[in-house]
Design a protein around this motif. Sequence first.
Motif, PDB file in Angstrom:
ATOM      1  N   PRO A 122     -47.424 -20.848 -10.172  1.00 48.98           N
ATOM      2  CA  PRO A 122     -46.924 -19.547 -10.620  1.00 48.98           C
ATOM      3  C   PRO A 122     -46.455 -19.643 -12.076  1.00 48.98           C
ATOM      4  CG  PRO A 122     -45.241 -20.671  -9.342  1.00 48.98           C
ATOM      5  CD  PRO A 122     -46.414 -21.609  -9.435  1.00 48.98           C
ATOM      6  N   PRO A 123     -46.323 -18.500 -12.769  1.00 54.85           N
ATOM      7  CA  PRO A 123     -45.737 -18.562 -14.109  1.00 54.85           C
ATOM      8  C   PRO A 123     -44.272 -18.979 -14.014  1.00 54.85           C
ATOM      9  CG  PRO A 123     -46.110 -16.286 -13.431  1.00 54.85           C
ATOM     10  CD  PRO A 123     -46.659 -17.150 -12.339  1.00 54.85           C
ATOM     11  N   LEU A 124     -43.746 -19.493 -15.117  1.00 59.44           N
ATOM     12  CA  LEU A 124     -42.324 -19.855 -15.141  1.00 59.44           C
ATOM     13  C   LEU A 124     -41.501 -18.581 -14.930  1.00 59.44           C
ATOM     14  CD1 LEU A 124     -40.400 -22.273 -15.763  1.00 59.44           C
ATOM     15  CD2 LEU A 124     -40.340 -21.411 -18.120  1.00 59.44           C
ATOM     16  N   PRO A 125     -40.625 -18.543 -13.905  1.00 55.18           N
ATOM     17  CA  PRO A 125     -39.866 -17.302 -13.658  1.00 55.18           C
ATOM     18  C   PRO A 125     -38.946 -16.963 -14.834  1.00 55.18           C
ATOM     19  CG  PRO A 125     -39.581 -18.885 -11.847  1.00 55.18           C
ATOM     20  CD  PRO A 125     -40.312 -19.600 -12.941  1.00 55.18           C
ATOM     21  N   GLU A 126     -38.740 -15.656 -15.051  1.00 50.02           N
ATOM     22  CA  GLU A 126     -37.861 -15.246 -16.164  1.00 50.02           C
ATOM     23  C   GLU A 126     -36.436 -15.733 -15.970  1.00 50.02           C
ATOM     24  OE1 GLU A 126     -38.198 -11.058 -16.671  1.00 50.02           O
ATOM     25  OE2 GLU A 126     -40.287 -11.235 -17.370  1.00 50.02           O
ATOM     26  N   ASP A 127     -36.018 -15.853 -14.697  1.00 51.83           N
ATOM     27  CA  ASP A 127     -34.638 -16.280 -14.426  1.00 51.83           C
ATOM     28  C   ASP A 127     -34.554 -17.803 -14.174  1.00 51.83           C
ATOM     29  OD1 ASP A 127     -35.940 -16.271 -12.010  1.00 51.83           O
ATOM     30  OD2 ASP A 127     -34.333 -15.300 -10.884  1.00 51.83           O
ATOM     31  N   HIS A 184     -41.075 -36.015  -2.145  1.00 47.72           N
ATOM     32  CA  HIS A 184     -40.404 -37.019  -2.980  1.00 47.72           C
ATOM     33  C   HIS A 184     -40.815 -36.860  -4.446  1.00 47.72           C
ATOM     34  CE1 HIS A 184     -39.028 -41.517  -3.143  1.00 47.72           C
ATOM     35  NE2 HIS A 184     -38.311 -40.745  -3.925  1.00 47.72           N
ATOM     36  N   ARG A 185     -42.091 -36.569  -4.681  1.00 50.14           N
ATOM     37  CA  ARG A 185     -42.530 -36.433  -6.083  1.00 50.14           C
ATOM     38  C   ARG A 185     -41.842 -35.241  -6.753  1.00 50.14           C
ATOM     39  NH1 ARG A 185     -48.852 -34.465  -5.624  1.00 50.14           N
ATOM     40  NH2 ARG A 185     -49.241 -36.638  -5.140  1.00 50.14           N
ATOM     41  N   ALA A 186     -41.613 -34.176  -5.983  1.00 49.33           N
ATOM     42  CA  ALA A 186     -40.911 -33.010  -6.540  1.00 49.33           C
ATOM     43  C   ALA A 186     -39.440 -33.350  -6.799  1.00 49.33           C
ATOM     44  CB  ALA A 186     -41.020 -31.834  -5.575  1.00 49.33           C
ATOM     45  N   TRP A 187     -38.861 -34.064  -5.863  1.00 49.08           N
ATOM     46  CA  TRP A 187     -37.447 -34.473  -5.989  1.00 49.08           C
ATOM     47  C   TRP A 187     -37.281 -35.383  -7.212  1.00 49.08           C
ATOM     48  CZ3 TRP A 187     -34.730 -35.967  -0.750  1.00 49.08           C
ATOM     49  CH2 TRP A 187     -33.359 -35.839  -0.876  1.00 49.08           C
ATOM     50  N   LEU A 188     -38.250 -36.273  -7.426  1.00 50.59           N
ATOM     51  CA  LEU A 188     -38.194 -37.168  -8.588  1.00 50.59           C
ATOM     52  C   LEU A 188     -38.305 -36.373  -9.889  1.00 50.59           C
ATOM     53  CD1 LEU A 188     -40.536 -40.025  -7.303  1.00 50.59           C
ATOM     54  CD2 LEU A 188     -38.087 -40.248  -7.786  1.00 50.59           C
ATOM     55  N   THR A 189     -39.195 -35.398  -9.899  1.00 48.51           N
ATOM     56  CA  THR A 189     -39.367 -34.598 -11.125  1.00 48.51           C
ATOM     57  C   THR A 189     -38.074 -33.835 -11.413  1.00 48.51           C
ATOM     58  OG1 THR A 189     -41.689 -34.372 -10.520  1.00 48.51           O
ATOM     59  CG2 THR A 189     -40.901 -32.934 -12.255  1.00 48.51           C
ATOM     60  N   TRP A 190     -37.513 -33.258 -10.364  1.00 49.07           N
ATOM     61  CA  TRP A 190     -36.225 -32.546 -10.470  1.00 49.07           C
ATOM     62  C   TRP A 190     -35.152 -33.493 -11.031  1.00 49.07           C
ATOM     63  CZ3 TRP A 190     -31.630 -33.512  -7.722  1.00 49.07           C
ATOM     64  CH2 TRP A 190     -30.686 -32.478  -7.681  1.00 49.07           C
ATOM     65  N   ALA A 205     -42.172 -27.844 -16.609  1.00 51.03           N
ATOM     66  CA  ALA A 205     -42.105 -26.773 -17.611  1.00 51.03           C
ATOM     67  C   ALA A 205     -40.746 -26.061 -17.579  1.00 51.03           C
ATOM     68  CB  ALA A 205     -43.215 -25.758 -17.346  1.00 51.03           C
ATOM     69  N   TRP A 206     -39.941 -26.331 -16.575  1.00 52.77           N
ATOM     70  CA  TRP A 206     -38.651 -25.653 -16.360  1.00 52.77           C
ATOM     71  C   TRP A 206     -37.687 -26.027 -17.499  1.00 52.77           C
ATOM     72  CZ3 TRP A 206     -38.928 -22.790 -11.918  1.00 52.77           C
ATOM     73  CH2 TRP A 206     -37.777 -22.154 -11.480  1.00 52.77           C
ATOM     74  N   PRO A 207     -36.786 -25.111 -17.910  1.00 56.33           N
ATOM     75  CA  PRO A 207     -35.795 -25.478 -18.932  1.00 56.33           C
ATOM     76  C   PRO A 207     -34.989 -26.689 -18.440  1.00 56.33           C
ATOM     77  CG  PRO A 207     -35.602 -23.147 -18.298  1.00 56.33           C
ATOM     78  CD  PRO A 207     -36.642 -23.732 -17.412  1.00 56.33           C
ATOM     79  N   ALA A 208     -35.084 -27.773 -19.194  1.00 54.37           N
ATOM     80  CA  ALA A 208     -34.529 -29.044 -18.711  1.00 54.37           C
ATOM     81  C   ALA A 208     -33.196 -29.368 -19.354  1.00 54.37           C
ATOM     82  CB  ALA A 208     -35.516 -30.164 -19.002  1.00 54.37           C
ATOM     83  N   ALA A 209     -32.523 -30.361 -18.786  1.00 54.93           N
ATOM     84  CA  ALA A 209     -31.268 -30.847 -19.356  1.00 54.93           C
ATOM     85  C   ALA A 209     -31.549 -31.457 -20.735  1.00 54.93           C
ATOM     86  CB  ALA A 209     -30.671 -31.910 -18.433  1.00 54.93           C
ATOM     87  N   ALA A 210     -30.531 -31.403 -21.621  1.00 57.26           N
ATOM     88  CA  ALA A 210     -30.698 -31.975 -22.960  1.00 57.26           C
ATOM     89  C   ALA A 210     -31.079 -33.449 -22.832  1.00 57.26           C
ATOM     90  CB  ALA A 210     -29.388 -31.833 -23.732  1.00 57.26           C
ATOM     91  N   GLY A 211     -32.086 -33.839 -23.605  1.00 56.12           N
ATOM     92  CA  GLY A 211     -32.496 -35.247 -23.618  1.00 56.12           C
ATOM     93  C   GLY A 211     -33.432 -35.641 -22.490  1.00 56.12           C
ATOM     94  N   ALA A 212     -33.730 -34.705 -21.571  1.00 57.01           N
ATOM     95  CA  ALA A 212     -34.638 -35.058 -20.463  1.00 57.01           C
ATOM     96  C   ALA A 212     -36.053 -35.233 -21.014  1.00 57.01           C
ATOM     97  CB  ALA A 212     -34.616 -33.963 -19.403  1.00 57.01           C
ATOM     98  N   PRO A 213     -36.795 -36.195 -20.473  1.00 57.72           N
ATOM     99  CA  PRO A 213     -38.141 -36.429 -21.008  1.00 57.72           C
ATOM    100  C   PRO A 213     -39.141 -35.363 -20.571  1.00 57.72           C
ATOM    101  CG  PRO A 213     -37.730 -37.858 -19.121  1.00 57.72           C
ATOM    102  CD  PRO A 213     -36.443 -37.117 -19.374  1.00 57.72           C
ATOM    103  N   ASP A 214     -40.118 -35.107 -21.458  1.00 59.11           N
ATOM    104  CA  ASP A 214     -41.290 -34.317 -21.065  1.00 59.11           C
ATOM    105  C   ASP A 214     -42.205 -35.275 -20.307  1.00 59.11           C
ATOM    106  OD1 ASP A 214     -43.583 -32.886 -20.834  1.00 59.11           O
ATOM    107  OD2 ASP A 214     -43.869 -32.510 -22.980  1.00 59.11           O
TER     108      ASP A 214
END
Length: 331
Positions: free
Chosen positions: A46-51, A70-76, A153-162
């Motif tokens: 899906p597109p990145l949600p506005e919220d 687990h892969r989703a949890w790791l990405t999170w 693609a989600w707005p990430a914490a400062a310093g989090a890796p791409d």
Amino acid sequence: MAPPATLVRTARQLWHCQWRLLMGGLGPADDQGRYRRPAGAFTSLPPLPEDAGDPGGHVLIVGRSCPWAHRAWLTWTLRGLAATIDTVVVVPDPAAGRWRFETPFEGCQTLLDLYRRCGADPRARATVPALYSRSRGQILVSESARLIELLNAWPAAAGAPDLAPQEDVPAIATWRERLQSDVNDGVYRCGFARNQAAYDEAEAALFAALEAVEAGLTAHGESGSGWLCGGTHPSLADVVLFPTLIRLELVYAPLFGCSRRPLWQLPRLWDWRRRFHALKGVALTCFPTAWRSDYFGALFPLHPSGIVPAGPDLATLVGSPPPAAPGAPTR
Ligand SMILES: N[C@@H](CCC(=O)N[C@@H](CS)C(=O)NCC(=O)O)C(=O)O
């Protein structure tokens, strides 16, 4: 006294028929007896949600034993998304063969209830992981391959890796395609094979892929990086490899027959797993006791006794490899 041979033969034939029926419950197979993972619901990206930036606006639904979750949890975890995405852990209900919420979620007792409420095809299985939008009251995506791309693609914490930098996108895609079929799904194709030939094919592909990863890591090792696509931090290719590799000795080798080579014979891969496990927050996504009890306890056709093995201890798998015995082969 041993039972008569005819009785043993009949019992074996009956059990084999029952086994084939029960295996059908684990998933479909093609006409050659190769396991084929069924398609799920909510599979598109899906597109990145506005919220997306709203605190607690979204919920990542995971199960402890599931490697796809687990892969989703790791990405999170690696992207530091706790401020905007909550996590909810569902637990297996082996008698009903489905996931249930420990406390009702959005009025639902089971994941299946939530899928139905969100308009999933009634024939689709209710699988983890799933990303749920509180504002829309809707599951946005529940295919882990797409879900991890959305989380990256989600707005990430400062310093989090791409986890998918532009310059590495082709290499990440190439690795992910091979890992998905030969390793992530490959272990299931070993364990859920309906006959020897189907198992042999899946098992050969699995270990060929692991050796290719070992070779890839060796090449990068010489240029100073310890990750699959080079670079100074892991990518989505590393993320998808970890859930399968960390379950190898605990579940897939003993239960699915993925035991041709112990991992310490692939020393770069062993070290890669140790380093990935040591990344901040990763150990908090690992539940060896739940992995063992969920797989050995629930996969009745593969393990009818339901007896859960005692080991090995995860700590022994993420430390230094055992020293090679004198004269022992290194490959
Ligand atoms: N294609 C899905 C597969 C996920 C999947 O199969 N999850 C399993 C747990 S490991 C599940 O929830 N199964 C429940 C069921 O099939 O009813 C993905 O990668 O997200």
